[in-house]
Design a protein around this motif. Sequence first.
Motif, PDB file in Angstrom:
ATOM      1  N   VAL A 183       0.828  -1.201   0.000  1.00 36.23           N
ATOM      2  CA  VAL A 183       0.000   0.000   0.000  1.00 36.23           C
ATOM      3  C   VAL A 183       0.867   1.258   0.000  1.00 36.23           C
ATOM      4  N   ASP A 184       0.373   2.291  -0.653  1.00 34.69           N
ATOM      5  CA  ASP A 184       1.032   3.607  -0.587  1.00 34.69           C
ATOM      6  C   ASP A 184       0.667   4.227   0.765  1.00 34.69           C
ATOM      7  N   THR A 185       1.435   3.885   1.783  1.00 35.86           N
ATOM      8  CA  THR A 185       1.087   4.277   3.152  1.00 35.86           C
ATOM      9  C   THR A 185       1.187   5.783   3.387  1.00 35.86           C
ATOM     10  N   SER A 186       2.122   6.441   2.720  1.00 40.10           N
ATOM     11  CA  SER A 186       2.256   7.896   2.901  1.00 40.10           C
ATOM     12  C   SER A 186       1.013   8.609   2.373  1.00 40.10           C
ATOM     13  N   LYS A 187       0.466   8.125   1.254  1.00 37.14           N
ATOM     14  CA  LYS A 187      -0.747   8.701   0.687  1.00 37.14           C
ATOM     15  C   LYS A 187      -1.936   8.438   1.606  1.00 37.14           C
ATOM     16  N   LEU A 188      -1.975   7.242   2.170  1.00 38.51           N
ATOM     17  CA  LEU A 188      -3.070   6.865   3.067  1.00 38.51           C
ATOM     18  C   LEU A 188      -3.067   7.723   4.326  1.00 38.51           C
ATOM     19  N   VAL A 189      -1.909   7.896   4.933  1.00 33.40           N
ATOM     20  CA  VAL A 189      -1.810   8.702   6.148  1.00 33.40           C
ATOM     21  C   VAL A 189      -2.137  10.165   5.852  1.00 33.40           C
ATOM     22  N   ALA A 190      -1.653  10.667   4.740  1.00 37.72           N
ATOM     23  CA  ALA A 190      -1.903  12.071   4.383  1.00 37.72           C
ATOM     24  C   ALA A 190      -3.396  12.332   4.217  1.00 37.72           C
ATOM     25  N   ALA A 191      -4.114  11.366   3.663  1.00 35.23           N
ATOM     26  CA  ALA A 191      -5.551  11.541   3.416  1.00 35.23           C
ATOM     27  C   ALA A 191      -6.375  11.425   4.690  1.00 35.23           C
ATOM     28  N   CYS A 192      -5.877  10.658   5.659  1.00 38.28           N
ATOM     29  CA  CYS A 192      -6.683  10.352   6.841  1.00 38.28           C
ATOM     30  C   CYS A 192      -6.139  10.922   8.152  1.00 38.28           C
ATOM     31  N   GLN A 193      -4.980  11.560   8.093  1.00 41.33           N
ATOM     32  CA  GLN A 193      -4.376  12.044   9.332  1.00 41.33           C
ATOM     33  C   GLN A 193      -5.250  13.070  10.029  1.00 41.33           C
ATOM     34  N   LYS A 194      -5.860  13.929   9.241  1.00 47.50           N
ATOM     35  CA  LYS A 194      -6.739  14.944   9.809  1.00 47.50           C
ATOM     36  C   LYS A 194      -7.915  15.141   8.864  1.00 47.50           C
ATOM     37  N   ILE A 195      -9.055  14.583   9.246  1.00 51.15           N
ATOM     38  CA  ILE A 195     -10.224  14.697   8.387  1.00 51.15           C
ATOM     39  C   ILE A 195     -11.157  15.784   8.903  1.00 51.15           C
ATOM     40  N   ASP A 196     -11.865  16.404   7.994  1.00 51.06           N
ATOM     41  CA  ASP A 196     -12.888  17.384   8.341  1.00 51.06           C
ATOM     42  C   ASP A 196     -14.179  16.599   8.575  1.00 51.06           C
ATOM     43  N   LEU A 197     -14.640  16.571   9.819  1.00 52.39           N
ATOM     44  CA  LEU A 197     -15.789  15.743  10.161  1.00 52.39           C
ATOM     45  C   LEU A 197     -17.052  16.144   9.410  1.00 52.39           C
ATOM     46  N   VAL A 198     -17.129  17.400   8.968  1.00 55.44           N
ATOM     47  CA  VAL A 198     -18.306  17.865   8.229  1.00 55.44           C
ATOM     48  C   VAL A 198     -18.166  17.548   6.744  1.00 55.44           C
ATOM     49  N   LYS A 199     -16.997  17.799   6.179  1.00 50.43           N
ATOM     50  CA  LYS A 199     -16.803  17.675   4.736  1.00 50.43           C
ATOM     51  C   LYS A 199     -16.459  16.257   4.271  1.00 50.43           C
ATOM     52  N   GLU A 200     -15.866  15.449   5.152  1.00 54.39           N
ATOM     53  CA  GLU A 200     -15.385  14.126   4.749  1.00 54.39           C
ATOM     54  C   GLU A 200     -16.493  13.234   4.190  1.00 54.39           C
ATOM     55  N   ARG A 265     -14.702   7.192  14.444  1.00 56.64           N
ATOM     56  CA  ARG A 265     -16.080   7.611  14.711  1.00 56.64           C
ATOM     57  C   ARG A 265     -16.570   8.562  13.619  1.00 56.64           C
ATOM     58  N   GLY A 266     -15.690   9.407  13.116  1.00 59.00           N
ATOM     59  CA  GLY A 266     -16.074  10.313  12.032  1.00 59.00           C
ATOM     60  C   GLY A 266     -16.456   9.546  10.780  1.00 59.00           C
ATOM     61  N   LEU A 267     -15.650   8.518  10.445  1.00 59.01           N
ATOM     62  CA  LEU A 267     -15.945   7.703   9.268  1.00 59.01           C
ATOM     63  C   LEU A 267     -17.223   6.897   9.450  1.00 59.01           C
ATOM     64  N   SER A 268     -17.439   6.381  10.662  1.00 60.21           N
ATOM     65  CA  SER A 268     -18.647   5.601  10.900  1.00 60.21           C
ATOM     66  C   SER A 268     -19.896   6.470  10.814  1.00 60.21           C
ATOM     67  N   ASN A 269     -19.783   7.726  11.246  1.00 56.26           N
ATOM     68  CA  ASN A 269     -20.941   8.613  11.160  1.00 56.26           C
ATOM     69  C   ASN A 269     -21.326   8.934   9.730  1.00 56.26           C
ATOM     70  N   CYS A 270     -20.352   8.860   8.817  1.00 59.17           N
ATOM     71  CA  CYS A 270     -20.680   9.059   7.404  1.00 59.17           C
ATOM     72  C   CYS A 270     -21.648   7.980   6.941  1.00 59.17           C
ATOM     73  N   LYS A 271     -21.441   6.749   7.405  1.00 55.94           N
ATOM     74  CA  LYS A 271     -22.352   5.655   7.053  1.00 55.94           C
ATOM     75  C   LYS A 271     -23.667   5.765   7.813  1.00 55.94           C
ATOM     76  N   ILE A 272     -23.578   6.124   9.078  1.00 52.32           N
ATOM     77  CA  ILE A 272     -24.769   6.206   9.927  1.00 52.32           C
ATOM     78  C   ILE A 272     -25.786   7.186   9.356  1.00 52.32           C
ATOM     79  N   ASN A 273     -25.311   8.363   8.939  1.00 51.46           N
ATOM     80  CA  ASN A 273     -26.215   9.422   8.503  1.00 51.46           C
ATOM     81  C   ASN A 273     -26.773   9.221   7.098  1.00 51.46           C
ATOM     82  N   LYS A 274     -26.322   8.184   6.415  1.00 51.57           N
ATOM     83  CA  LYS A 274     -26.805   7.934   5.054  1.00 51.57           C
ATOM     84  C   LYS A 274     -28.102   7.148   5.011  1.00 51.57           C
ATOM     85  N   VAL A 275     -28.429   6.473   6.088  1.00 51.68           N
ATOM     86  CA  VAL A 275     -29.596   5.592   6.065  1.00 51.68           C
ATOM     87  C   VAL A 275     -30.484   5.827   7.272  1.00 51.68           C
TER      88      VAL A 275
END
Length: 445
Positions: A183-200, A265-275
């Motif tokens: 896996v491209d771990t540097s790309k993965l960490v960069a994308a997920c190190q700090k997520i915007d809980l509203v925009k993600e 928890r931020g990622l799980s809420n993305c799924k929770i709020n969809k249904v």
Amino acid sequence: MSCLQLLLILVLCVHVSCCCGLDPRKDSVLTIRQRDSMLPMIPPTAAPKPFLPLLAPSPLAPFTNITVPKVSGQCLLNFSASESLMSTTAIDCWSVFAPLLANVICCPQLEATITILIGQSSKYTNVLALNGTAAKYCLSDIKQILVSQGANDTLAQICSVRSTDLTDASCPIIDVTEFEETVDTSKLVAACQKIDLVKECCAQTCQNAILEAATRIASKASDLLSTDGGRVLPDHISRVNDCKNIVLRWLASKFNPSHAKELLRGLSNCKINKVCPLVFPNMKHVALGCGDEIRNQTACCTAMDSYVSHLQKQSFITNLQALDCAASLGMKLRKSNITKDVYSLCHISLKDFSLQVGSQASGCLLPSLPSDAIFESSGVSFLCDLNDNIPAPWPTSSQGAASTCSKGVKIPALPAAASAESGYYNNVLMLSLFIAFAMALLIFL
């Protein structure tokens, strides 16, 4: 009458006698929840209404260390290093209230806890999954520790967690070294190190990086490249989903438990709020009362109120889930040949879809961003909106289920701070909320 029902009555008596002595000027929950900067959307027609805390009964014994957990001694997960995380999970999944908070608070926190425990242990074991035997011991130990701190003793059933969820399932890579070589771990960490809980949830920056990594390691299985009629085989989709869990565990190993929890928890809420999590019962009596171009408005609204009252007995939901539920129910009503906006006709609002509390039977909508229950001297509390009366939007003929990223109704993601003058009212409200819940639980049990 069962022992549990007698216990609840005793707790009610204790709480009523104690609640009258509360200082009306103390609003600790409201004070620590003043995060106005996290309000991305505000109702356009009115200023934000106060969100009030909802208190569960005070325990009869100290909440933590109620009993000594009977652990197997066969699980190598480091529970002591995640003591704070486990305590938060126990409070989020507190005994009687766990089923009511399961969808939004309890189960997402439990899943995050398991992911973090395995991820953190991989720093020493170099593997991102447990074998079948270890998984059984560890899941049992997690349950024992949480129950010893006051959590519900049927968490595995409530949250549908199985020991296989702690294993590799069908993902072909669990070795940390092999994972990092694939896996491209540097790309993965960069994308997920700090997520915007509203925009993600809409931008899916981290989610896309996780999917890319999961797809990459899933492709290591020799049969994944085969397709059937140009469509990806179901086994491939299942394997990618299993590999997503491996990716999440790896991410959890790269951050401290607190940071990892916020991410998960931020990622799980993305799924929770969809249904919409509610189950819609048969609506024949609504179709009968509101049919024929609604000849009798009283009969129609009586039928609607009766129907919605069944939904209100199921669970707490978030404000965005309520929007999805309103859209889903609206489409079902339209399919039953009810074309007029019965939401407006019968004054149905979003909070009418969530569990009702208090002497005035007010709907309690949880914030759409991740939140936890809080243990205080007065009991277990969590935040909900008892005041916003946002009308439930009636779907158009061409509209499907509501999309989280294209809501036509503006609602706040987090509570607005309540005014200082409402302190005494809050305490009176908390008492009435408790009484309503205690009585409801007696009936429920």
